[in-house]
Design a protein around this motif. Sequence first.
Motif, PDB file in Angstrom:
ATOM      1  N   ASP A  87       5.684 -15.533  -7.036  1.00 17.51           N
ATOM      2  CA  ASP A  87       7.139 -15.327  -7.001  1.00 17.51           C
ATOM      3  C   ASP A  87       7.485 -13.908  -6.562  1.00 17.51           C
ATOM      4  OD1 ASP A  87       7.804 -17.956  -8.115  1.00 17.51           O
ATOM      5  OD2 ASP A  87       6.914 -17.185  -9.944  1.00 17.51           O
ATOM      6  N   MET A  88       6.710 -13.407  -5.608  1.00 19.76           N
ATOM      7  CA  MET A  88       6.931 -12.060  -5.078  1.00 19.76           C
ATOM      8  C   MET A  88       8.116 -12.079  -4.116  1.00 19.76           C
ATOM      9  SD  MET A  88       6.040  -8.891  -4.628  1.00 19.76           S
ATOM     10  CE  MET A  88       6.380  -7.636  -3.397  1.00 19.76           C
ATOM     11  N   CYS A  89       8.966 -11.053  -4.212  1.00 20.72           N
ATOM     12  CA  CYS A  89      10.117 -10.938  -3.318  1.00 20.72           C
ATOM     13  C   CYS A  89      10.146  -9.534  -2.733  1.00 20.72           C
ATOM     14  CB  CYS A  89      11.415 -11.233  -4.065  1.00 20.72           C
ATOM     15  SG  CYS A  89      12.868 -11.247  -3.000  1.00 20.72           S
ATOM     16  N   PHE A  90      10.159  -9.421  -1.399  1.00 21.39           N
ATOM     17  CA  PHE A  90      10.159  -8.125  -0.736  1.00 21.39           C
ATOM     18  C   PHE A  90      11.540  -7.472  -0.727  1.00 21.39           C
ATOM     19  CE2 PHE A  90       6.106  -9.484   1.124  1.00 21.39           C
ATOM     20  CZ  PHE A  90       5.392  -8.306   1.024  1.00 21.39           C
ATOM     21  N   VAL A  91      12.588  -8.280  -0.749  1.00 18.58           N
ATOM     22  CA  VAL A  91      13.922  -7.728  -0.531  1.00 18.58           C
ATOM     23  C   VAL A  91      14.726  -7.649  -1.812  1.00 18.58           C
ATOM     24  CG1 VAL A  91      14.105  -8.271   1.908  1.00 18.58           C
ATOM     25  CG2 VAL A  91      14.595 -10.041   0.223  1.00 18.58           C
ATOM     26  N   ASP A  92      14.176  -6.998  -2.801  1.00 19.62           N
ATOM     27  CA  ASP A  92      14.927  -6.707  -4.007  1.00 19.62           C
ATOM     28  C   ASP A  92      14.645  -5.262  -4.401  1.00 19.62           C
ATOM     29  OD1 ASP A  92      12.375  -6.814  -5.059  1.00 19.62           O
ATOM     30  OD2 ASP A  92      12.649  -8.790  -5.949  1.00 19.62           O
ATOM     31  N   ASP A  93      15.065  -4.874  -5.560  1.00 17.25           N
ATOM     32  CA  ASP A  93      14.961  -3.475  -5.962  1.00 17.25           C
ATOM     33  C   ASP A  93      13.659  -3.128  -6.659  1.00 17.25           C
ATOM     34  OD1 ASP A  93      17.496  -2.960  -4.979  1.00 17.25           O
ATOM     35  OD2 ASP A  93      18.465  -3.504  -6.871  1.00 17.25           O
ATOM     36  N   HIS A  94      12.725  -4.072  -6.735  1.00 15.05           N
ATOM     37  CA  HIS A  94      11.553  -3.797  -7.558  1.00 15.05           C
ATOM     38  C   HIS A  94      10.248  -4.355  -6.991  1.00 15.05           C
ATOM     39  CE1 HIS A  94      14.020  -7.224  -8.906  1.00 15.05           C
ATOM     40  NE2 HIS A  94      12.881  -7.870  -8.853  1.00 15.05           N
ATOM     41  N   GLY A  95      10.297  -5.486  -6.257  1.00 21.23           N
ATOM     42  CA  GLY A  95       9.075  -6.125  -5.779  1.00 21.23           C
ATOM     43  C   GLY A  95       8.230  -5.221  -4.906  1.00 21.23           C
ATOM     44  N   LEU A  96       8.806  -4.724  -3.807  1.00 20.38           N
ATOM     45  CA  LEU A  96       8.062  -3.877  -2.881  1.00 20.38           C
ATOM     46  C   LEU A  96       7.680  -2.534  -3.499  1.00 20.38           C
ATOM     47  CD1 LEU A  96       6.867  -3.530  -0.094  1.00 20.38           C
ATOM     48  CD2 LEU A  96       9.095  -2.709   0.700  1.00 20.38           C
ATOM     49  N   PRO A  97       8.573  -1.833  -4.219  1.00 26.32           N
ATOM     50  CA  PRO A  97       8.157  -0.587  -4.873  1.00 26.32           C
ATOM     51  C   PRO A  97       7.008  -0.798  -5.857  1.00 26.32           C
ATOM     52  CG  PRO A  97      10.543  -0.725  -4.799  1.00 26.32           C
ATOM     53  CD  PRO A  97      10.024  -2.051  -4.336  1.00 26.32           C
ATOM     54  N   PHE A  98       7.070  -1.872  -6.647  1.00 24.78           N
ATOM     55  CA  PHE A  98       6.001  -2.153  -7.593  1.00 24.78           C
ATOM     56  C   PHE A  98       4.675  -2.371  -6.870  1.00 24.78           C
ATOM     57  CE2 PHE A  98       3.414  -5.463  -9.581  1.00 24.78           C
ATOM     58  CZ  PHE A  98       3.110  -4.868 -10.807  1.00 24.78           C
ATOM     59  N   LEU A  99       4.712  -3.154  -5.795  1.00 25.83           N
ATOM     60  CA  LEU A  99       3.495  -3.451  -5.056  1.00 25.83           C
ATOM     61  C   LEU A  99       2.904  -2.197  -4.420  1.00 25.83           C
ATOM     62  CD1 LEU A  99       1.563  -5.649  -4.122  1.00 25.83           C
ATOM     63  CD2 LEU A  99       3.059  -6.061  -2.166  1.00 25.83           C
ATOM     64  N   CYS A 100       3.746  -1.344  -3.870  1.00 30.74           N
ATOM     65  CA  CYS A 100       3.264  -0.106  -3.240  1.00 30.74           C
ATOM     66  C   CYS A 100       2.608   0.815  -4.251  1.00 30.74           C
ATOM     67  CB  CYS A 100       4.413   0.616  -2.542  1.00 30.74           C
ATOM     68  SG  CYS A 100       5.002  -0.197  -1.045  1.00 30.74           S
ATOM     69  N   VAL A 101       3.238   0.975  -5.412  1.00 31.40           N
ATOM     70  CA  VAL A 101       2.674   1.831  -6.448  1.00 31.40           C
ATOM     71  C   VAL A 101       1.363   1.256  -6.974  1.00 31.40           C
ATOM     72  CG1 VAL A 101       3.039   2.746  -8.767  1.00 31.40           C
ATOM     73  CG2 VAL A 101       4.890   2.792  -7.111  1.00 31.40           C
ATOM     74  N   LEU A 102       1.326  -0.043  -7.161  1.00 29.21           N
ATOM     75  CA  LEU A 102       0.110  -0.693  -7.651  1.00 29.21           C
ATOM     76  C   LEU A 102      -1.045  -0.482  -6.677  1.00 29.21           C
ATOM     77  CD1 LEU A 102      -1.244  -2.580  -9.725  1.00 29.21           C
ATOM     78  CD2 LEU A 102      -0.482  -4.498  -8.324  1.00 29.21           C
ATOM     79  N   ILE A 103      -0.785  -0.658  -5.381  1.00 28.39           N
ATOM     80  CA  ILE A 103      -1.823  -0.469  -4.375  1.00 28.39           C
ATOM     81  C   ILE A 103      -2.299   0.980  -4.337  1.00 28.39           C
ATOM     82  CG2 ILE A 103      -2.235  -0.450  -1.882  1.00 28.39           C
ATOM     83  CD1 ILE A 103      -0.480  -2.924  -1.682  1.00 28.39           C
ATOM     84  N   LYS A 104      -1.355   1.890  -4.422  1.00 29.91           N
ATOM     85  CA  LYS A 104      -1.703   3.311  -4.365  1.00 29.91           C
ATOM     86  C   LYS A 104      -2.570   3.733  -5.533  1.00 29.91           C
ATOM     87  CE  LYS A 104       0.377   7.848  -3.592  1.00 29.91           C
ATOM     88  NZ  LYS A 104       1.634   8.581  -3.351  1.00 29.91           N
ATOM     89  N   CYS A 105      -2.370   3.133  -6.682  1.00 25.87           N
ATOM     90  CA  CYS A 105      -3.115   3.513  -7.892  1.00 25.87           C
ATOM     91  C   CYS A 105      -4.353   2.650  -8.114  1.00 25.87           C
ATOM     92  CB  CYS A 105      -2.206   3.413  -9.104  1.00 25.87           C
ATOM     93  SG  CYS A 105      -0.819   4.551  -9.059  1.00 25.87           S
ATOM     94  N   SER A 106      -4.731   1.826  -7.126  1.00 25.44           N
ATOM     95  CA  SER A 106      -5.897   0.938  -7.273  1.00 25.44           C
ATOM     96  C   SER A 106      -6.848   1.155  -6.100  1.00 25.44           C
ATOM     97  CB  SER A 106      -5.446  -0.526  -7.340  1.00 25.44           C
ATOM     98  OG  SER A 106      -4.468  -0.712  -8.336  1.00 25.44           O
ATOM     99  N   PRO A 107      -7.623   2.223  -6.122  1.00 30.48           N
ATOM    100  CA  PRO A 107      -8.475   2.555  -4.972  1.00 30.48           C
ATOM    101  C   PRO A 107      -9.590   1.562  -4.710  1.00 30.48           C
ATOM    102  CG  PRO A 107      -8.980   3.958  -6.849  1.00 30.48           C
ATOM    103  CD  PRO A 107      -7.750   3.198  -7.219  1.00 30.48           C
ATOM    104  N   ASN A 108      -9.966   0.761  -5.714  1.00 33.48           N
ATOM    105  CA  ASN A 108     -11.075  -0.185  -5.560  1.00 33.48           C
ATOM    106  C   ASN A 108     -10.608  -1.626  -5.414  1.00 33.48           C
ATOM    107  OD1 ASN A 108     -13.200   1.795  -5.831  1.00 33.48           O
ATOM    108  ND2 ASN A 108     -12.676   1.902  -8.011  1.00 33.48           N
ATOM    109  N   LEU A 109      -9.342  -1.805  -5.071  1.00 35.04           N
ATOM    110  CA  LEU A 109      -8.796  -3.151  -4.908  1.00 35.04           C
ATOM    111  C   LEU A 109      -9.496  -3.878  -3.770  1.00 35.04           C
ATOM    112  CD1 LEU A 109      -6.539  -4.849  -6.215  1.00 35.04           C
ATOM    113  CD2 LEU A 109      -5.013  -4.055  -4.404  1.00 35.04           C
ATOM    114  N   GLY A 110      -9.976  -5.100  -4.056  1.00 34.04           N
ATOM    115  CA  GLY A 110     -10.720  -5.870  -3.064  1.00 34.04           C
ATOM    116  C   GLY A 110      -9.937  -7.010  -2.450  1.00 34.04           C
TER     117      GLY A 110
END
Length: 430
Positions: free
Chosen positions: A275-298
Amino acid sequence: MKPKRSSKAQRLDIIATLPQPVIETILCLLPIEEAAMTSILSKNWRYKWTTIPILKFSHYSVNISTAESYLCNRWDISDLERERIYEDIMRKRSHAIHQVLLQRQGPIHEFNISMDADDTCFEIDQIILDLSRNHTLKKLTLNFDGSDSYALPLFVFSLRHLTNLYLNTCNINHIPIFNGFGSLTSLSLKCIMISKETFMQLLSKCPKLKSLYLHVFDGDPLGHEYHIIMELFKCLPVIEHLMTSGYFIRLSVQDLVPKELQISLNHLKYCTIEDMCFVDDHGLPFLCVLIKCSPNLGKIKLDLNSISINTNCCYDIKCAKFVEHASVKFEELSAQLEEYSAKLKEHLNVWLERLNEVEIKFFGNFKLELEFVKFILARSPGLTKVILRTYGVNKNEELEMLKILSRVPHISPFEIVVEIMSKRVYVYKL
Protein backbone atom coordinates in the motif's frame (compact mmCIF):
# COMPACT_ATOMS: atom_id res chain seq x y z
CA MET A 1 6.82 -71.67 -4.68
CA LYS A 2 5.32 -68.16 -4.54
CA PRO A 3 6.56 -65.88 -1.78
CA LYS A 4 4.09 -65.35 0.97
CA ARG A 5 2.58 -61.87 0.93
CA SER A 6 2.75 -59.94 4.17
CA SER A 7 -0.53 -59.15 5.85
CA LYS A 8 -1.93 -55.68 6.31
CA ALA A 9 -1.15 -55.82 10.03
CA GLN A 10 2.48 -56.70 9.29
CA ARG A 11 2.75 -53.78 6.89
CA LEU A 12 1.39 -51.48 9.59
CA ASP A 13 3.97 -52.85 12.00
CA ILE A 14 6.73 -51.91 9.54
CA ILE A 15 5.55 -48.29 9.59
CA ALA A 16 5.25 -48.36 13.36
CA THR A 17 8.89 -49.42 13.69
CA LEU A 18 10.12 -46.22 12.05
CA PRO A 19 12.10 -43.92 14.34
CA GLN A 20 9.85 -41.78 16.54
CA PRO A 21 11.06 -38.45 15.03
CA VAL A 22 10.11 -39.74 11.56
CA ILE A 23 6.65 -40.77 12.74
CA GLU A 24 6.15 -37.39 14.43
CA THR A 25 7.13 -35.61 11.22
CA ILE A 26 4.56 -37.65 9.28
CA LEU A 27 1.80 -37.00 11.83
CA CYS A 28 2.59 -33.27 11.91
CA LEU A 29 1.70 -33.11 8.21
CA LEU A 30 -1.83 -34.34 8.97
CA PRO A 31 -4.68 -32.27 10.41
CA ILE A 32 -4.78 -32.78 14.16
CA GLU A 33 -8.07 -34.69 14.03
CA GLU A 34 -6.66 -37.14 11.47
CA ALA A 35 -3.46 -37.55 13.45
CA ALA A 36 -5.55 -38.44 16.54
CA MET A 37 -7.52 -40.99 14.52
CA THR A 38 -4.34 -43.04 13.97
CA SER A 39 -4.79 -44.25 17.56
CA ILE A 40 -7.34 -46.81 16.32
CA LEU A 41 -4.91 -48.49 13.92
CA SER A 42 -3.28 -50.73 16.51
CA LYS A 43 -1.93 -50.79 20.06
CA ASN A 44 1.42 -49.55 18.79
CA TRP A 45 -0.23 -46.45 17.33
CA ARG A 46 -2.51 -45.67 20.27
CA TYR A 47 -0.33 -42.99 21.83
CA LYS A 48 2.03 -42.00 19.04
CA TRP A 49 -0.01 -38.94 18.08
CA THR A 50 0.22 -37.60 21.65
CA THR A 51 3.92 -36.80 21.23
CA ILE A 52 3.78 -34.67 18.06
CA PRO A 53 5.39 -31.28 18.83
CA ILE A 54 3.23 -29.19 16.44
CA LEU A 55 -0.46 -28.59 17.11
CA LYS A 56 -2.68 -26.71 14.64
CA PHE A 57 -6.36 -26.00 15.16
CA SER A 58 -8.81 -24.24 12.84
CA HIS A 59 -12.54 -23.87 12.21
CA TYR A 60 -12.52 -27.35 10.70
CA SER A 61 -10.66 -29.11 13.51
CA VAL A 62 -13.95 -29.80 15.31
CA ASN A 63 -16.99 -30.96 13.40
CA ILE A 64 -20.22 -29.21 14.34
CA SER A 65 -23.60 -30.68 13.62
CA THR A 66 -25.32 -30.00 10.33
CA ALA A 67 -28.23 -28.46 12.18
CA GLU A 68 -25.98 -25.98 13.98
CA SER A 69 -24.24 -25.07 10.76
CA TYR A 70 -27.60 -24.55 9.08
CA LEU A 71 -28.88 -22.34 11.87
CA CYS A 72 -25.74 -20.18 11.81
CA ASN A 73 -26.36 -19.38 8.14
CA ARG A 74 -30.03 -18.57 8.48
CA TRP A 75 -31.04 -14.93 8.40
CA ASP A 76 -34.44 -15.23 10.07
CA ILE A 77 -33.27 -16.31 13.54
CA SER A 78 -32.88 -13.80 16.35
CA ASP A 79 -29.53 -12.35 17.38
CA LEU A 80 -29.92 -13.95 20.78
CA GLU A 81 -30.42 -17.40 19.25
CA ARG A 82 -27.50 -16.91 16.89
CA GLU A 83 -25.29 -15.87 19.80
CA ARG A 84 -26.36 -18.94 21.78
CA ILE A 85 -25.44 -21.23 18.86
CA TYR A 86 -22.13 -19.47 18.42
CA GLU A 87 -21.25 -19.88 22.11
CA ASP A 88 -22.19 -23.56 21.97
CA ILE A 89 -19.92 -24.09 18.95
CA MET A 90 -17.06 -22.28 20.71
CA ARG A 91 -17.49 -24.50 23.77
CA LYS A 92 -17.35 -27.64 21.65
CA ARG A 93 -14.24 -26.48 19.84
CA SER A 94 -12.52 -25.41 23.04
CA HIS A 95 -13.43 -28.68 24.74
CA ALA A 96 -11.89 -30.64 21.87
CA ILE A 97 -8.67 -28.59 22.10
CA HIS A 98 -8.55 -29.14 25.88
CA GLN A 99 -8.91 -32.89 25.34
CA VAL A 100 -5.93 -32.86 23.01
CA LEU A 101 -3.83 -30.87 25.48
CA LEU A 102 -4.76 -33.17 28.36
CA GLN A 103 -3.59 -36.23 26.44
CA ARG A 104 -0.26 -34.66 25.50
CA GLN A 105 2.80 -36.67 26.56
CA GLY A 106 5.59 -34.66 24.99
CA PRO A 107 6.76 -31.07 24.62
CA ILE A 108 4.85 -28.61 22.43
CA HIS A 109 7.10 -26.58 20.15
CA GLU A 110 4.48 -24.93 17.95
CA PHE A 111 0.84 -24.04 18.59
CA ASN A 112 -1.45 -22.58 15.94
CA ILE A 113 -5.09 -21.62 16.42
CA SER A 114 -7.15 -20.02 13.66
CA MET A 115 -10.85 -19.48 14.28
CA ASP A 116 -13.52 -16.97 15.28
CA ALA A 117 -13.19 -15.17 18.59
CA ASP A 118 -14.53 -12.08 20.30
CA ASP A 119 -13.24 -9.78 23.01
CA THR A 120 -14.49 -12.00 25.86
CA CYS A 121 -13.64 -15.53 24.77
CA PHE A 122 -12.93 -17.23 28.10
CA GLU A 123 -12.49 -20.66 26.48
CA ILE A 124 -9.51 -19.46 24.47
CA ASP A 125 -8.17 -17.71 27.58
CA GLN A 126 -8.04 -21.06 29.33
CA ILE A 127 -6.28 -22.69 26.39
CA ILE A 128 -3.60 -19.99 26.37
CA LEU A 129 -3.26 -20.31 30.16
CA ASP A 130 -2.52 -24.02 29.72
CA LEU A 131 0.08 -23.17 27.08
CA SER A 132 1.75 -20.61 29.35
CA ARG A 133 2.70 -23.49 31.66
CA ASN A 134 4.59 -25.15 28.81
CA HIS A 135 8.16 -23.88 28.81
CA THR A 136 9.05 -25.57 25.50
CA LEU A 137 6.75 -23.55 23.22
CA LYS A 138 8.72 -21.80 20.46
CA LYS A 139 6.11 -20.67 17.94
CA LEU A 140 2.67 -19.27 18.74
CA THR A 141 0.04 -18.22 16.19
CA LEU A 142 -3.23 -16.64 17.30
CA ASN A 143 -5.17 -15.92 14.11
CA PHE A 144 -8.67 -14.72 14.95
CA ASP A 145 -11.57 -13.48 12.86
CA GLY A 146 -14.40 -11.61 14.45
CA SER A 147 -16.22 -8.34 14.72
CA ASP A 148 -14.35 -7.52 17.94
CA SER A 149 -10.65 -7.88 18.64
CA TYR A 150 -9.76 -10.72 20.98
CA ALA A 151 -8.49 -9.34 24.30
CA LEU A 152 -5.07 -10.94 24.66
CA PRO A 153 -4.58 -12.27 28.22
CA LEU A 154 -1.52 -11.09 30.11
CA PHE A 155 -0.12 -14.58 30.66
CA VAL A 156 0.86 -14.70 26.97
CA PHE A 157 3.85 -12.61 27.98
CA SER A 158 5.06 -15.34 30.32
CA LEU A 159 6.04 -17.42 27.27
CA ARG A 160 9.62 -16.20 27.45
CA HIS A 161 11.03 -18.93 25.18
CA LEU A 162 9.07 -17.90 22.08
CA THR A 163 11.02 -17.40 18.85
CA ASN A 164 8.01 -16.67 16.58
CA LEU A 165 4.83 -14.81 17.51
CA TYR A 166 1.93 -14.10 15.11
CA LEU A 167 -1.10 -12.13 16.31
CA ASN A 168 -4.12 -11.25 14.16
CA THR A 169 -7.15 -9.24 15.35
CA CYS A 170 -6.08 -8.96 18.97
CA ASN A 171 -6.39 -6.22 21.55
CA ILE A 172 -3.36 -5.67 23.77
CA ASN A 173 -4.53 -3.37 26.52
CA HIS A 174 -1.50 -3.38 28.75
CA ILE A 175 1.81 -5.18 29.14
CA PRO A 176 2.93 -5.44 32.76
CA ILE A 177 6.56 -5.30 33.80
CA PHE A 178 8.02 -8.50 32.36
CA ASN A 179 11.39 -9.89 31.36
CA GLY A 180 10.57 -9.71 27.66
CA PHE A 181 10.88 -12.15 24.78
CA GLY A 182 14.63 -12.63 24.86
CA SER A 183 14.57 -15.32 22.14
CA LEU A 184 11.95 -13.80 19.82
CA THR A 185 13.26 -13.39 16.26
CA SER A 186 10.01 -13.03 14.28
CA LEU A 187 6.99 -10.88 15.19
CA SER A 188 3.86 -10.36 13.10
CA LEU A 189 1.14 -7.93 14.22
CA LYS A 190 -1.92 -7.70 11.99
CA CYS A 191 -4.94 -5.58 12.87
CA ILE A 192 -3.75 -5.14 16.44
CA MET A 193 -5.32 -2.66 18.84
CA ILE A 194 -2.43 -1.38 20.94
CA SER A 195 -1.28 1.90 22.42
CA LYS A 196 1.97 3.56 21.45
CA GLU A 197 3.54 3.06 24.88
CA THR A 198 2.62 -0.64 24.98
CA PHE A 199 3.84 -1.14 21.42
CA MET A 200 7.22 0.42 22.15
CA GLN A 201 7.57 -1.48 25.41
CA LEU A 202 6.91 -4.73 23.57
CA LEU A 203 9.52 -4.03 20.87
CA SER A 204 12.11 -2.83 23.36
CA LYS A 205 11.90 -6.19 25.13
CA CYS A 206 12.71 -8.15 21.94
CA PRO A 207 16.47 -7.59 21.54
CA LYS A 208 16.94 -10.38 18.96
CA LEU A 209 14.06 -9.43 16.67
CA LYS A 210 15.08 -9.96 13.01
CA SER A 211 11.73 -10.05 11.21
CA LEU A 212 8.83 -7.64 11.82
CA TYR A 213 5.51 -7.41 9.99
CA LEU A 214 3.11 -4.57 10.80
CA HIS A 215 -0.34 -4.27 9.28
CA VAL A 216 -2.34 -1.30 10.53
CA PHE A 217 -5.92 -0.43 9.65
CA ASP A 218 -7.13 3.14 9.45
CA GLY A 219 -9.10 2.66 12.65
CA ASP A 220 -6.24 1.19 14.69
CA PRO A 221 -5.09 3.50 17.51
CA LEU A 222 -1.39 2.92 16.93
CA GLY A 223 -0.86 5.97 14.75
CA HIS A 224 -3.49 8.30 16.17
CA GLU A 225 -1.58 9.09 19.34
CA TYR A 226 1.95 10.02 18.37
CA HIS A 227 4.37 9.83 15.47
CA ILE A 228 6.50 6.82 16.28
CA ILE A 229 8.92 6.41 13.39
CA MET A 230 12.03 7.60 15.25
CA GLU A 231 11.30 5.46 18.30
CA LEU A 232 10.37 2.48 16.14
CA PHE A 233 13.75 2.16 14.46
CA LYS A 234 15.58 2.65 17.75
CA CYS A 235 13.82 -0.50 18.98
CA LEU A 236 15.01 -2.55 15.97
CA PRO A 237 18.82 -2.65 16.25
CA VAL A 238 19.24 -6.06 14.53
CA ILE A 239 16.21 -6.07 12.20
CA GLU A 240 16.84 -7.89 8.90
CA HIS A 241 13.38 -8.11 7.32
CA LEU A 242 10.88 -5.26 7.69
CA MET A 243 7.36 -5.46 6.24
CA THR A 244 4.64 -2.84 6.56
CA SER A 245 1.10 -2.84 5.22
CA GLY A 246 -2.10 -0.88 5.41
CA TYR A 247 -1.99 2.63 6.86
CA PHE A 248 1.13 2.17 8.98
CA ILE A 249 3.30 4.80 7.27
CA ARG A 250 0.53 7.38 6.98
CA LEU A 251 -0.64 7.00 10.56
CA SER A 252 2.75 6.77 12.25
CA VAL A 253 4.76 9.23 10.15
CA GLN A 254 2.52 11.87 8.58
CA ASP A 255 4.51 15.05 7.94
CA LEU A 256 7.20 14.60 10.60
CA VAL A 257 9.69 12.46 8.67
CA PRO A 258 13.21 13.80 9.30
CA LYS A 259 15.85 13.94 6.59
CA GLU A 260 18.02 11.59 8.60
CA LEU A 261 17.47 9.11 11.38
CA GLN A 262 19.63 9.02 14.47
CA ILE A 263 20.24 5.30 14.00
CA SER A 264 21.53 3.15 11.14
CA LEU A 265 19.73 -0.05 10.23
CA ASN A 266 22.94 -1.88 9.40
CA HIS A 267 21.35 -5.34 9.48
CA LEU A 268 18.32 -4.60 7.30
CA LYS A 269 18.46 -6.74 4.14
CA TYR A 270 14.89 -7.02 2.91
CA CYS A 271 12.23 -4.31 2.94
CA THR A 272 8.61 -4.80 1.86
CA ILE A 273 6.11 -1.94 1.80
CA GLU A 274 2.54 -2.72 0.80
CA ASP A 275 0.00 0.00 0.00
CA MET A 276 2.88 2.33 -0.85
CA CYS A 277 1.92 5.74 -2.25
CA PHE A 278 4.46 8.08 -3.87
CA VAL A 279 2.25 11.15 -4.02
CA ASP A 280 1.47 11.90 -0.42
CA ASP A 281 3.25 13.65 2.41
CA HIS A 282 4.95 10.63 3.91
CA GLY A 283 5.41 7.63 1.56
CA LEU A 284 8.35 8.89 -0.51
CA PRO A 285 10.12 10.71 2.38
CA PHE A 286 9.84 7.59 4.54
CA LEU A 287 11.22 5.38 1.78
CA CYS A 288 14.14 7.73 1.06
CA VAL A 289 15.14 7.94 4.72
CA LEU A 290 14.83 4.19 5.16
CA ILE A 291 17.06 3.53 2.14
CA LYS A 292 19.62 6.07 3.26
CA CYS A 293 19.89 4.49 6.71
CA SER A 294 20.11 0.89 5.40
CA PRO A 295 23.52 0.47 3.75
CA ASN A 296 23.23 -3.33 3.54
CA LEU A 297 19.77 -3.45 1.98
CA GLY A 298 19.60 -6.29 -0.56
CA LYS A 299 16.01 -6.21 -1.85
CA ILE A 300 13.22 -3.64 -2.00
CA LYS A 301 9.66 -4.76 -2.72
CA LEU A 302 6.90 -2.18 -3.16
CA ASP A 303 3.20 -2.82 -3.64
CA LEU A 304 1.94 0.53 -4.91
CA ASN A 305 -1.38 2.05 -4.00
CA SER A 306 -1.07 5.19 -6.08
CA ILE A 307 -4.73 5.40 -7.04
CA SER A 308 -5.94 6.00 -3.49
CA ILE A 309 -4.47 9.40 -2.75
CA ASN A 310 -5.44 11.39 0.33
CA THR A 311 -5.69 14.68 -1.60
CA ASN A 312 -9.05 13.93 -3.30
CA CYS A 313 -7.40 13.46 -6.69
CA CYS A 314 -6.84 10.57 -9.03
CA TYR A 315 -4.52 9.48 -11.82
CA ASP A 316 -5.31 9.65 -15.50
CA ILE A 317 -3.62 6.35 -16.38
CA LYS A 318 -3.60 6.94 -20.15
CA CYS A 319 -2.07 10.42 -19.90
CA ALA A 320 0.15 9.45 -16.95
CA LYS A 321 -0.50 12.66 -15.07
CA PHE A 322 -2.80 14.13 -12.43
CA VAL A 323 -6.24 15.31 -13.43
CA GLU A 324 -8.48 17.76 -11.65
CA HIS A 325 -10.99 16.23 -9.31
CA ALA A 326 -13.55 17.94 -7.08
CA SER A 327 -12.11 21.17 -5.65
CA VAL A 328 -8.44 20.28 -6.20
CA LYS A 329 -6.87 22.39 -8.94
CA PHE A 330 -4.50 20.95 -11.51
CA GLU A 331 -1.94 23.72 -10.86
CA GLU A 332 -1.78 22.78 -7.18
CA LEU A 333 -1.22 19.13 -8.05
CA SER A 334 1.55 20.02 -10.51
CA ALA A 335 3.30 22.08 -7.85
CA GLN A 336 2.92 19.19 -5.43
CA LEU A 337 4.44 16.84 -7.97
CA GLU A 338 7.49 19.07 -8.36
CA GLU A 339 7.83 19.27 -4.58
CA TYR A 340 7.92 15.50 -4.24
CA SER A 341 10.39 15.16 -7.11
CA ALA A 342 12.71 17.53 -5.23
CA LYS A 343 12.68 15.19 -2.24
CA LEU A 344 14.71 12.64 -4.21
CA LYS A 345 17.41 15.21 -4.85
CA GLU A 346 17.89 15.62 -1.10
CA HIS A 347 19.35 12.10 -1.01
CA LEU A 348 21.86 12.25 -3.83
CA ASN A 349 24.61 10.94 -1.54
CA VAL A 350 22.85 7.60 -1.07
CA TRP A 351 24.96 4.62 -2.22
CA LEU A 352 23.45 1.11 -2.08
CA GLU A 353 26.36 -1.23 -2.69
CA ARG A 354 24.51 -4.41 -1.68
CA LEU A 355 21.16 -3.80 -3.36
CA ASN A 356 20.64 -6.51 -5.98
CA GLU A 357 16.88 -6.60 -6.66
CA VAL A 358 13.97 -4.15 -6.82
CA GLU A 359 10.38 -5.27 -7.34
CA ILE A 360 7.46 -2.87 -7.85
CA LYS A 361 3.90 -4.13 -8.18
CA PHE A 362 1.17 -2.03 -9.88
CA PHE A 363 3.81 0.13 -11.57
CA GLY A 364 1.94 2.78 -13.61
CA ASN A 365 4.90 4.51 -15.28
CA PHE A 366 4.05 7.81 -13.62
CA LYS A 367 6.69 10.48 -13.27
CA LEU A 368 7.49 9.93 -9.60
CA GLU A 369 7.54 6.14 -9.97
CA LEU A 370 9.90 6.40 -12.94
CA GLU A 371 12.08 8.95 -11.14
CA PHE A 372 12.41 6.60 -8.18
CA VAL A 373 13.54 3.72 -10.42
CA LYS A 374 16.11 6.02 -12.08
CA PHE A 375 17.24 7.13 -8.62
CA ILE A 376 17.87 3.50 -7.62
CA LEU A 377 19.61 2.55 -10.88
CA ALA A 378 22.13 5.36 -10.56
CA ARG A 379 23.07 4.42 -6.98
CA SER A 380 23.15 0.61 -6.95
CA PRO A 381 26.35 -0.85 -8.44
CA GLY A 382 25.36 -4.41 -7.52
CA LEU A 383 21.85 -4.29 -8.96
CA THR A 384 21.07 -7.35 -11.09
CA LYS A 385 17.29 -7.30 -11.52
CA VAL A 386 14.43 -4.78 -11.62
CA ILE A 387 10.95 -6.31 -11.72
CA LEU A 388 8.14 -3.98 -12.79
CA ARG A 389 4.66 -5.49 -12.58
CA THR A 390 2.86 -2.87 -14.63
CA TYR A 391 -0.77 -1.79 -14.50
CA GLY A 392 -2.52 0.35 -17.13
CA VAL A 393 0.64 0.64 -19.27
CA ASN A 394 0.48 -0.21 -22.96
CA LYS A 395 3.29 -1.58 -25.13
CA ASN A 396 4.32 1.81 -26.55
CA GLU A 397 4.57 3.30 -23.07
CA GLU A 398 6.70 0.35 -21.98
CA LEU A 399 9.14 0.86 -24.85
CA GLU A 400 9.40 4.56 -24.07
CA MET A 401 9.98 3.71 -20.42
CA LEU A 402 12.79 1.30 -21.32
CA LYS A 403 14.45 3.93 -23.51
CA ILE A 404 14.49 6.31 -20.57
CA LEU A 405 15.86 3.72 -18.17
CA SER A 406 18.54 2.58 -20.61
CA ARG A 407 19.96 6.10 -20.62
CA VAL A 408 20.31 6.21 -16.83
CA PRO A 409 24.01 5.91 -15.83
CA HIS A 410 24.62 2.51 -14.25
CA ILE A 411 27.82 0.64 -13.44
CA SER A 412 26.98 -3.02 -14.04
CA PRO A 413 24.54 -4.69 -16.46
CA PHE A 414 21.16 -5.70 -15.07
CA GLU A 415 17.83 -7.17 -16.15
CA ILE A 416 14.54 -5.34 -16.30
CA VAL A 417 11.64 -7.75 -16.07
CA VAL A 418 8.40 -6.14 -17.20
CA GLU A 419 5.39 -8.25 -16.23
CA ILE A 420 1.95 -7.19 -17.42
CA MET A 421 -0.97 -7.99 -15.15
CA SER A 422 -2.24 -10.23 -17.95
CA LYS A 423 0.79 -12.47 -17.25
CA ARG A 424 2.82 -11.44 -20.31
CA VAL A 425 6.47 -11.18 -19.33
CA TYR A 426 9.27 -9.35 -21.11
CA VAL A 427 12.93 -9.48 -20.07
CA TYR A 428 15.34 -6.77 -21.15
CA LYS A 429 19.06 -6.82 -20.42
CA LEU A 430 20.66 -3.41 -20.12
